[in-house]
Scaffold this active site. Structure first.
Site, PDB file in Angstrom:
ATOM      1  N   PHE A 131       0.862  -1.195   0.000  1.00  6.45           N
ATOM      2  CA  PHE A 131       0.000   0.000   0.000  1.00  6.45           C
ATOM      3  C   PHE A 131       0.887   1.230   0.000  1.00  6.45           C
ATOM      4  O   PHE A 131       1.723   1.409   0.885  1.00  6.45           O
ATOM      5  CB  PHE A 131      -0.929   0.040   1.216  1.00  6.45           C
ATOM      6  CG  PHE A 131      -1.837   1.243   1.184  1.00  6.45           C
ATOM      7  CD1 PHE A 131      -3.000   1.237   0.424  1.00  6.45           C
ATOM      8  CD2 PHE A 131      -1.496   2.405   1.867  1.00  6.45           C
ATOM      9  CE1 PHE A 131      -3.821   2.352   0.366  1.00  6.45           C
ATOM     10  CE2 PHE A 131      -2.311   3.534   1.803  1.00  6.45           C
ATOM     11  CZ  PHE A 131      -3.478   3.505   1.050  1.00  6.45           C
ATOM     12  N   ASP A 218       9.398   2.573   1.733  1.00  4.58           N
ATOM     13  CA  ASP A 218       8.252   3.322   2.240  1.00  4.58           C
ATOM     14  C   ASP A 218       8.132   3.038   3.735  1.00  4.58           C
ATOM     15  O   ASP A 218       7.687   1.972   4.140  1.00  4.58           O
ATOM     16  CB  ASP A 218       6.994   2.883   1.471  1.00  4.58           C
ATOM     17  CG  ASP A 218       5.718   3.560   1.961  1.00  4.58           C
ATOM     18  OD1 ASP A 218       5.750   4.216   3.026  1.00  4.58           O
ATOM     19  OD2 ASP A 218       4.680   3.419   1.282  1.00  4.58           O
ATOM     20  N   LYS A 247       2.990   9.775   8.323  1.00  5.20           N
ATOM     21  CA  LYS A 247       2.177   9.476   9.503  1.00  5.20           C
ATOM     22  C   LYS A 247       2.713   9.996  10.846  1.00  5.20           C
ATOM     23  O   LYS A 247       2.275  11.025  11.314  1.00  5.20           O
ATOM     24  CB  LYS A 247       1.908   7.973   9.570  1.00  5.20           C
ATOM     25  CG  LYS A 247       0.966   7.505   8.442  1.00  5.20           C
ATOM     26  CD  LYS A 247       0.372   6.151   8.710  1.00  5.20           C
ATOM     27  CE  LYS A 247      -0.803   5.853   7.789  1.00  5.20           C
ATOM     28  NZ  LYS A 247      -0.469   5.247   6.509  1.00  5.20           N
TER      29      LYS A 247
HETATM   30  C1  LIG Z   1      -0.823   5.409   5.105  1.00  7.01           C
HETATM   31  C2  LIG Z   1       0.237   4.988   4.146  1.00  7.01           C
HETATM   32  C3  LIG Z   1       0.468   5.689   2.959  1.00  7.01           C
HETATM   33  C4  LIG Z   1      -0.413   6.833   2.515  1.00  7.01           C
HETATM   34  O1  LIG Z   1      -0.347   7.902   3.387  1.00  7.01           O
HETATM   35  P1  LIG Z   1      -1.453   9.075   3.282  1.00  7.01           P
HETATM   36  O2  LIG Z   1      -0.958  10.103   4.237  1.00  7.01           O
HETATM   37  O3  LIG Z   1      -2.749   8.455   3.692  1.00  7.01           O
HETATM   38  O4  LIG Z   1      -1.476   9.527   1.888  1.00  7.01           O
HETATM   39  C5  LIG Z   1       1.508   5.283   2.169  1.00  7.01           C
HETATM   40  N1  LIG Z   1       2.301   4.259   2.506  1.00  7.01           N
HETATM   41  C6  LIG Z   1       2.107   3.561   3.629  1.00  7.01           C
HETATM   42  C7  LIG Z   1       3.030   2.442   3.971  1.00  7.01           C
HETATM   43  C8  LIG Z   1       1.060   3.888   4.482  1.00  7.01           C
HETATM   44  O5  LIG Z   1       0.853   3.185   5.594  1.00  7.01           O
END
Ligand SMILES: *Cc1c(COP(=O)(O)O)cnc(C)c1O
Length: 397
Positions: A131, A218, A247
């Site tokens: 994701f 990521d 986050k």
């Molecule tokens: C939540 C998340 C995203 C997206 O972040 P947003 O601030 O919602 O756009 C991307 N990568 C990972 C691993 C995530 O957990």
């Protein structure tokens, strides 16, 4: 009354009004233990006594200014992120406001890195169950058909592989000279708390060095102390070329960052990238203070210790229960996979005064604030385990 808010979320029927530490209260005064932390966002919990006055001070000085001007708070936060990542001095950081934006920028770096090498149609290796966000490019990189459906055509230039399979990566890189980067979550979050194994991370680092590819990790969800290290890949003793963050970095204030090591630091040049809100003083102050408080209060070691306590306590409380398939994760990023869809547990937990999440249909996910106390960990277990036991005692649908 008709709601004028677009109907894009499945929401529980109560609204949170305020919080303190790991506690939140709804508008009817009901109290909850927060084991979700706004999905790994509220690093310092709610209304942290050191963060609140710092943000109040910043709001009274300057909330936003344009990137037309020198940005000392961006400089300070970038210095600190590079230092904590243990990256060489020539590393650089770009600031944005969300996770998907950080990933979108990482993908732009990968493509331009390829173009700089004379590759006209650069491609990026991505993973099943990944994701990376919900913009058109990041949902294309995401490995979940539910996220993609209805938004085709997807962005091209991705090669999708199974996680933890180095041979598949070697074969893909041999076969495809257009590959310029490998892009993955160090620990997959939304996909069900699926860790990349340390030796696989080390192998990916080697492959990227051999073939001049960018390793892009990521760490939007698993980074920033959640696993007990500043960044989850540090457990494997490797360094990424590009690391998107978001986050937990601002403890609730929207912020994202792309940390770029020496090979990626200068790929984006003036005019190549930008965003209005990125690097604004309020977000920068939130990031600076979050990292400072984490260090002052020893929250890395604390997250590791509380994660151990949570994992061991839950394992003991669920011992012998049929239907618990696996516990995965590290530190305060924990997934418990059940043998059946368990979305209903989210509602049942809330009724019992506990905020959790369920992801990938069958995985109970816990991402509490890093300040959670031992007593709160025990309370979490005492609230959650009986619900899971009762749920799993029913015949599977
Ligand atoms: C939540 C998340 C995203 C997206 O972040 P947003 O601030 O919602 O756009 C991307 N990568 C990972 C691993 C995530 O957990």
């Amino acid at each position: 009354m008709t709601s004028h808010v677009m109907n894009t979320y499945g929401r529980l029927p109560f609204a949170l009004s305020h919080g303190r530490g790991c506690r939140v209260w709804d508008t009817d005064g009901r109290e909850y233990l927060d084991a979700l932390g706004g999905i790994a966002v509220n690093t310092l919990g709610h209304a942290h006594p050191k963060l609140v006055p710092a943000l109040q001070d910043q709001v009274g000085k300057l909330i936003h200014c344009s990137n037309y001007y020198a940005a000392p708070l961006q400089e300070a936060l970038a210095d600190e992120l590079v230092r904590l990542a243990g990256l060489p001095d020539s590393s650089k950081v770009f600031f944005c406001s969300t996770g998907l934006e950080a990933n979108e920028g990482a993908l732009k770096i990968a493509r331009k890195f390829g173009h700089n090498k004379g590759i006209a149609r650069p491609e990026v290796i991505v993973y099943d169950k990944a994701f990376h966000g919900r913009s058109i490019a990041t949902l294309s990189a995401t490995g979940n058909p539910k996220v993609q459906q209805g938004f085709e055509p997807l962005v091209e230039g991705f090669v999708r592989l199974p996680l933890n399979d180095l041979d598949a990566v070697r074969a893909a890189v041999q076969a495809n000279p257009n590959i310029v980067a490998i892009f993955l979550e160090t620990i997959q979050g939304e996909g069900g708390i699926n860790p990349t194994r340390a030796e696989v991370l080390q192998g990916l680092r080697q492959i990227c060095d051999q073939h001049d590819l960018l390793l892009m990790l990521d760490e939007v969800q698993c980074g920033l102390g959640r696993t007990g290290r500043w960044f989850a890949h540090q457990w494997a003793g490797i360094q990424p070329d590009v690391m998107p963050l978001a986050k937990g970095l601002g403890s609730g204030v929207p912020i994202g960052a792309i940390v770029a090591g020496p090979r990626a630091a200068d790929v984006l040049q003036p005019g190549n990238h930008g965003t209005t809100f990125g690097g604004n003083p309020l977000a920068m102050r939130a990031g600076i203070e979050t990292l400072k408080i984490m260090q002052e209060d020893g929250l890395l070691a604390h997250a590791a210790a509380m994660g151990e306590r949570l994992r061991n306590g839950l394992a003991a409380a669920l011992e012998g229960v049929q239907g618990v398939k696996e516990m995965r994760g590290q530190g305060l990023m924990l997934g418990i996979e059940l043998d059946r869809p368990c979305g209903v547990l989210l509602t049942q937990a809330a009724e019992a005064g506990l905020l959790i999440s369920v992801t990938a249909d069958t995985v109970v996910r816990l991402l509490p604030p890093l300040i959670i106390t031992a007593a709160e960990v025990d309370e979490l277990i005492a609230k959650l385990a009986p619900l899971m036991r009762a749920f799993l005692a029913q015949p599977a649908a």
